[in-house]
Design a protein around this motif. Structure first.
Motif, short mmCIF file in Angstrom:
data_model
loop_
_atom_site.label_atom_id
_atom_site.label_comp_id
_atom_site.label_asym_id
_atom_site.label_seq_id
_atom_site.Cartn_x
_atom_site.Cartn_y
_atom_site.Cartn_z
N LEU A 48 -11.85 -0.83 7.88
CA LEU A 48 -11.71 -1.47 6.57
C LEU A 48 -11.16 -0.50 5.54
CD1 LEU A 48 -13.56 -4.26 4.99
CD2 LEU A 48 -13.52 -2.18 3.63
N LEU A 49 -11.64 0.73 5.55
CA LEU A 49 -11.15 1.69 4.56
C LEU A 49 -9.70 2.08 4.81
CD1 LEU A 49 -14.16 4.11 3.89
CD2 LEU A 49 -13.51 2.01 2.69
N GLU A 50 -9.35 2.24 6.09
CA GLU A 50 -7.95 2.57 6.40
C GLU A 50 -7.03 1.46 5.90
OE1 GLU A 50 -10.27 4.56 9.80
OE2 GLU A 50 -10.49 2.85 8.47
N ARG A 51 -7.44 0.21 6.07
CA ARG A 51 -6.63 -0.91 5.58
C ARG A 51 -6.62 -0.97 4.06
NH1 ARG A 51 -8.54 -6.15 7.44
NH2 ARG A 51 -10.54 -5.25 8.04
N LEU A 52 -7.74 -0.59 3.45
CA LEU A 52 -7.84 -0.63 1.99
C LEU A 52 -6.90 0.37 1.33
CD1 LEU A 52 -9.54 -1.93 -0.40
CD2 LEU A 52 -10.94 0.15 -0.27
N VAL A 53 -6.76 1.55 1.93
CA VAL A 53 -5.96 2.62 1.30
C VAL A 53 -4.50 2.59 1.75
CG1 VAL A 53 -7.97 4.12 1.04
CG2 VAL A 53 -6.52 4.35 3.08
N THR A 54 -4.15 1.64 2.62
CA THR A 54 -2.77 1.52 3.08
C THR A 54 -2.14 0.25 2.50
OG1 THR A 54 -3.37 2.57 5.18
CG2 THR A 54 -1.26 1.39 5.10
N PRO A 55 -1.06 0.37 1.75
CA PRO A 55 -0.44 -0.83 1.16
C PRO A 55 0.01 -1.81 2.24
CG PRO A 55 0.47 1.17 0.18
CD PRO A 55 -0.35 1.59 1.37
N GLU A 56 -0.08 -3.10 1.93
CA GLU A 56 0.42 -4.11 2.85
C GLU A 56 1.94 -4.03 2.96
OE1 GLU A 56 -1.17 -7.90 1.55
OE2 GLU A 56 -3.23 -7.19 1.69
N ARG A 57 2.58 -3.63 1.89
CA ARG A 57 4.05 -3.51 1.91
C ARG A 57 4.49 -2.52 0.82
NH1 ARG A 57 4.85 -8.38 1.37
NH2 ARG A 57 5.08 -8.93 3.55
N GLN A 58 5.44 -1.65 1.15
CA GLN A 58 6.03 -0.73 0.17
C GLN A 58 7.53 -0.95 0.13
OE1 GLN A 58 4.35 3.42 0.36
NE2 GLN A 58 3.39 2.68 2.23
N LEU A 59 8.05 -1.24 -1.03
CA LEU A 59 9.48 -1.49 -1.19
C LEU A 59 10.10 -0.34 -1.99
CD1 LEU A 59 9.13 -5.23 -2.28
CD2 LEU A 59 9.59 -4.38 0.02
N LEU A 60 11.16 0.23 -1.47
CA LEU A 60 11.93 1.27 -2.16
C LEU A 60 13.39 0.87 -2.06
CD1 LEU A 60 12.44 4.06 -3.44
CD2 LEU A 60 12.26 5.06 -1.15
N PHE A 61 14.05 0.75 -3.20
CA PHE A 61 15.44 0.28 -3.18
C PHE A 61 16.24 0.94 -4.29
CE2 PHE A 61 12.59 -2.62 -5.42
CZ PHE A 61 13.23 -2.89 -6.62
N ARG A 62 17.56 0.91 -4.14
CA ARG A 62 18.41 1.51 -5.17
C ARG A 62 18.75 0.44 -6.21
NH1 ARG A 62 23.88 2.17 -1.54
NH2 ARG A 62 24.63 0.02 -1.73
N VAL A 63 18.96 0.91 -7.44
CA VAL A 63 19.30 0.01 -8.54
C VAL A 63 20.56 0.54 -9.23
CG1 VAL A 63 18.44 -1.16 -10.61
CG2 VAL A 63 16.81 -0.37 -8.87
N PRO A 64 21.73 0.09 -8.79
CA PRO A 64 22.98 0.53 -9.45
C PRO A 64 23.28 -0.34 -10.67
CG PRO A 64 23.49 -0.83 -7.54
CD PRO A 64 21.99 -0.76 -7.63
#
Length: 447
Positions: A48-64
């Motif tokens: 439970l703690l491992e899931r709690l401290v790990t994001p369900e999704r991380q998005l990183l993208f460029r913005v031109p």
């Protein structure tokens, strides 16, 4: 090694060079230790703690985007969808040069517990970019916002992820983002909060975080035999949170005497002039030197970060600027000067050693995940209004906000008492926020 220590070591190993995220996780897990140890077998089995401290999704993208000189600029865009156990992801978009993935993760992690404390069905998320709107023309800001949403719109929605404003993201930026979202999707829905009143925004949203901070502070003092009326208050920051915290402090009978921005701070012994502060920061978007120039009795002190407001003698301190702005030496100054209460208006503005010093010296201390929850609570109320296709009056929203903040204090107070830590509102806030999320995660299975 205990389960708590194992998970924290895992966080540090898997997320290098993200000190703010490490700090946020350590503070939460340490105060949850008593709860986790009582349920360690189940929590460990379910990770439970491992899931709690790990994001369900991380998005990183460029913005031109193209600036006014025709030059193409490129920024980094982020969205961390951390936990949706109790509702759609909810959290602001921060536009500031300091933004990186670690800061967004710390903010998103904090948001899980903050949103849980409101009692409303919203999960935790956060986003933003290292774009700096300061000094940019309206056209440049619009170009950036439209490019940012060109990518982010794929991952957000009224029942999926509902971003909001934050540092650098005000009504102007939200308006540009919402317009582009609507253009791309064809949907007129409550997907962004902090919108203008003419297209689905909520009355009292602008004031909400600052007002909510004072509502909770007033209740905390009342429950400890004190009255906010007549108290001298020091405030850091001069943005949305600080301005409306100062305004509500006056309304409750206190006297706020300081504010600060990134270049310096003001001490006004007669009390901060709210109308002048709004003119300088909201209309002119100028520095506090203009406040001092228009107010002969005010003292302006040049100081990067404005942290020296904590040298001013006060009864109540409200850090409302940014993370880790109140350090151990500042805490010592506050205690020496007779300060008896600190409530955080920003996200994690007090360092861990400063927090511990304040608590050990009997200062009432409320963490930001509780005391600054008024903003996200009112954002959730905006979502409700959007769903109903209704607009509530200022008084209706403000009344609901006050009840939510009072309930938050009593929830964290009760949790602290139940687990033998009476008066430790940091532990109480973390425990109360965690238990609701943990129960929902367990009920929904391993997802």
């Amino acid at each position: 090694m205990s389960y708590v220590d194992e998970v924290f070591d895992l966080v540090v190993a898997k997320n290098p060079a993200q000190p703010e995220f490490h700090q946020a996780v350590k503070e939460v897990l340490e105060s949850l230790r008593v709860v986790i140890e009582a349920n360690e077998e189940q929590y460990r089995r379910d990770a439970l703690l491992e899931r709690l401290v790990t994001p369900e999704r991380q998005l990183l993208f460029r913005v031109p985007w193209v600036d006014d000189k025709g030059q193409v600029q490129v920024n980094n865009g982020f969205r961390v969808q951390f936990n949706s156990a109790i509702g759609p992801y909810k959290g602001g978009l921060r536009l500031h040069p300091s933004v990186n993935l670690g800061i967004i993760k710390f903010l998103g992690f904090e948001q899980i517990f903050k949103n849980s404390l409101t009692g409303l069905p919203i999960g935790g998320g956060k986003g933003g970019s290292d774009f700096d709107p300061k000094g940019k023309s309206d056209r440049e800001v619009m170009a950036f916002c439209q490019s940012f949403i060109n990518e982010l719109h794929k991952y957000i929605g009224a029942d999926t992820d509902v971003p909001a404003g934050d540092i650098g993201t005000g009504a102007r930026e939200i308006g540009y983002m919402y317009g582009q979202y609507k253009r791309l999707t064809g949907l007129y829905e409550g997907v962004l909060t902090g919108k203008g009143l003419t297209f689905g925004g909520s009355l009292a949203r602008t004031e909400a975080t600052g007002y909510g901070l004072l509502y909770l502070t007033e209740e905390m003092l009342k429950c400890n035999g004190r009255d906010i009326k007549g108290q001298t208050v020091v405030v850091s920051g001069a943005g949305n949170v600080a301005i409306y915290a100062i305004q509500k402090a006056w309304q409750l009978g206190a006297k706020p005497v300081t504010c600060s921005d990134s270049t310096g701070w003001i001490y006004d012994p007669e009390g901060i002039d709210v109308a002048l502060l709004k003119e300088v920061k909201e209309v002119k978007r100028a520095r506090l030197t203009e406040y001092a120039a228009a107010r002969p009795g005010a003292q302006y002190h040049e100081c990067a970060g404005g942290s020296n407001v904590w040298t001013v003698k006060c009864d109540v301190a409200l850090p409302c600027a940014t993370q880790n702005e109140l350090h151990l030496e500042d805490a010592k100054n506050l205690v020496a000067n007779g300060c008896f209460a600190v409530a955080e208006g920003a996200n994690m503005p007090t360092t861990m050693d400063a927090t511990e010093y304040l608590q050990k010296n009997g200062v009432l201390f409320c963490p930001g995940k509780a005391s600054n929850a008024g903003g996200v609570a009112t954002s959730a109320l905006e979502m409700s209004q959007n769903s109903e296709r209704l607009s509530w009056t200022f008084e209706e929203v403000d009344s609901k906000l006050q009840k939510i903040m009072v309930n938050i204090f009593h929830s964290l107070d009760a949790a602290a008492k139940k687990y033998g830590m009476e008066g430790n509102y940091v532990a109480g806030a973390n425990i109360a926020g965690f238990l609701k999320v943990a129960e929902a995660m367990t009920a929904q299975g391993i997802v």
